[in-house]
Each structure stands twice: as C-alpha cells, then as structure tokens.
Design an enzyme around this catalytic site. Structure first.
Site, short mmCIF file in Angstrom:
data_model
loop_
_atom_site.label_atom_id
_atom_site.label_comp_id
_atom_site.label_asym_id
_atom_site.label_seq_id
_atom_site.Cartn_x
_atom_site.Cartn_y
_atom_site.Cartn_z
N ASP A 1 0.85 -1.19 0.00
CA ASP A 1 0.00 0.00 0.00
C ASP A 1 0.89 1.25 0.00
O ASP A 1 1.89 1.32 0.72
CB ASP A 1 -0.91 0.00 1.24
N ILE A 2 0.51 2.24 -0.80
CA ILE A 2 1.31 3.45 -0.95
C ILE A 2 1.26 4.32 0.31
O ILE A 2 2.14 5.15 0.53
CB ILE A 2 0.83 4.24 -2.21
N VAL A 42 -10.98 3.07 -3.62
CA VAL A 42 -10.66 2.52 -4.94
C VAL A 42 -11.68 1.43 -5.25
O VAL A 42 -11.80 0.45 -4.49
CB VAL A 42 -9.23 1.96 -4.99
N HIS A 50 -10.27 -5.11 -2.96
CA HIS A 50 -8.90 -5.39 -2.51
C HIS A 50 -8.95 -5.81 -1.06
O HIS A 50 -9.69 -5.26 -0.26
CB HIS A 50 -8.00 -4.17 -2.69
P1 AMP Z 1 -9.71 1.59 0.31
O1 AMP Z 1 -9.77 2.92 1.03
O2 AMP Z 1 -10.17 0.44 1.14
O3 AMP Z 1 -10.41 1.66 -1.03
O4 AMP Z 1 -8.19 1.31 0.05
C1 AMP Z 1 -7.49 1.84 -1.04
C2 AMP Z 1 -6.05 1.74 -0.70
O5 AMP Z 1 -5.28 1.91 -1.87
C3 AMP Z 1 -5.57 2.80 0.29
O6 AMP Z 1 -5.04 2.18 1.47
C4 AMP Z 1 -4.50 3.57 -0.48
O7 AMP Z 1 -3.43 3.99 0.31
C5 AMP Z 1 -4.09 2.55 -1.53
N1 AMP Z 1 -3.54 3.10 -2.76
C6 AMP Z 1 -4.01 4.13 -3.48
N2 AMP Z 1 -3.25 4.33 -4.57
C7 AMP Z 1 -2.26 3.40 -4.52
C8 AMP Z 1 -1.14 3.09 -5.35
N3 AMP Z 1 -0.88 3.78 -6.48
N4 AMP Z 1 -0.32 2.08 -4.98
C9 AMP Z 1 -0.57 1.39 -3.86
N5 AMP Z 1 -1.62 1.62 -3.03
C10 AMP Z 1 -2.45 2.62 -3.36
#
Ligand code: AMP
Length: 121
Positions: free
Chosen positions: A30-31, A96, A100
């Site tokens: 996770d970023i 997103v 996931h």
């Molecule tokens: P959610 O809020 O459950 O939809 O989780 C989305 C997750 O995606 C969050 O924890 C973000 O930090 C992560 N995220 C967003 N963009 C990226 C990226 N480019 N690479 C890795 N993780 C990401």
C-alpha cells in the site's frame, strides 16, 4: 473501459511495489501504509465492490484469503497475527472501486476499527 488505478497496476501502466502475482491475483505494498506491513491483495478481474461479487466469484474471493495466509507465513507474521479486511463503499471507507483485501501486520491493532468520524455519521 479504462478501469481503476488498480487495473493500471495490473497492466504495469503505473508502478507498484509488487510482492506476489499469479494468474488470478496480484499483491503489492500500500502506498500509504497504516501498519508496518500493509499489503493489498487484488483479483485481476475488476469487481467494483463486495456488493458486486457473484456466485462465480466464490473461488476467486477464497483465493485472495489463501494468498493472504501464504504471504503471512512466508513473510513471518502468521504467528503474531494480522488483519485482513475489505472496505465497501462510503461508510466502509472504500476509495478505490476494485475490490482489494488489506493485509495489515507488524503491530497489535485495536478493535473496533472505526474512527470518530464514522461514529458521528
Ligand atoms: P480503500 O480505502 O479500502 O479503497 O483502500 C485503497 C487503498 O489503496 C488505500 O489504502 C490507499 O493507500 C491505496 N492506494 C491508493 N493508490 C495506490 C497506489 N498507487 N499504490 C498502492 N496503493 C495505493
């Protein structure tokens, strides 16, 4: 159909720190990590939310949890434990819209997980 940024990560159109891949799934860091270890395990099939899962996705969803379990063993935190969770829509904190599995580890986590913001909602 362009898909979400996770489709772009699957297609290597944007970079990610990928730790595991097979025919059905991908796992990457996770970023914005919320624990010392924070991985996202995603199906390659784009499913927007857990509300959109279908009968035919049964094995695929189970596969994501098996990947989480295997990664926990391989990365050495299975014994101490971890949290594996999927957020759904606004109240679940989803941002997103490609399902996931968050795999969080490396510290003891509290329960319940909600923040004040959601307590007031
Ligand atoms: P959610 O809020 O459950 O939809 O989780 C989305 C997750 O995606 C969050 O924890 C973000 O930090 C992560 N995220 C967003 N963009 C990226 C990226 N480019 N690479 C890795 N993780 C990401």
């Amino acid at each position: 159909m362009s898909g979400t940024l996770f489709t772009k990560i699957i297609n290597r159109e944007i970079p990610a720190d990928i730790v595991y891949e097979d025919d059905l799934s991908l796992a990457f860091k996770d970023i914005n990590p919320q624990a010392p270890i924070h991985l996202l395990i995603i199906p390659k099939k784009p499913i927007a939310t857990t509300n959109d899962m279908e009968e035919g996705d049964r094995e695929l969803i189970g596969h994501l949890f098996l990947v989480a379990s295997r990664l926990a063993a391989e990365m050495g935190f299975a014994e101490q434990g971890y949290r594996a969770v999927m957020n759904c829509n606004e109240h679940g904190g989803q941002t997103v819209y490609h399902i996931h599995l968050h795999l969080l580890a490396g510290k003891a986590m509290g329960w319940p997980p909600y923040t004040d913001k959601l307590k007031q909602a």
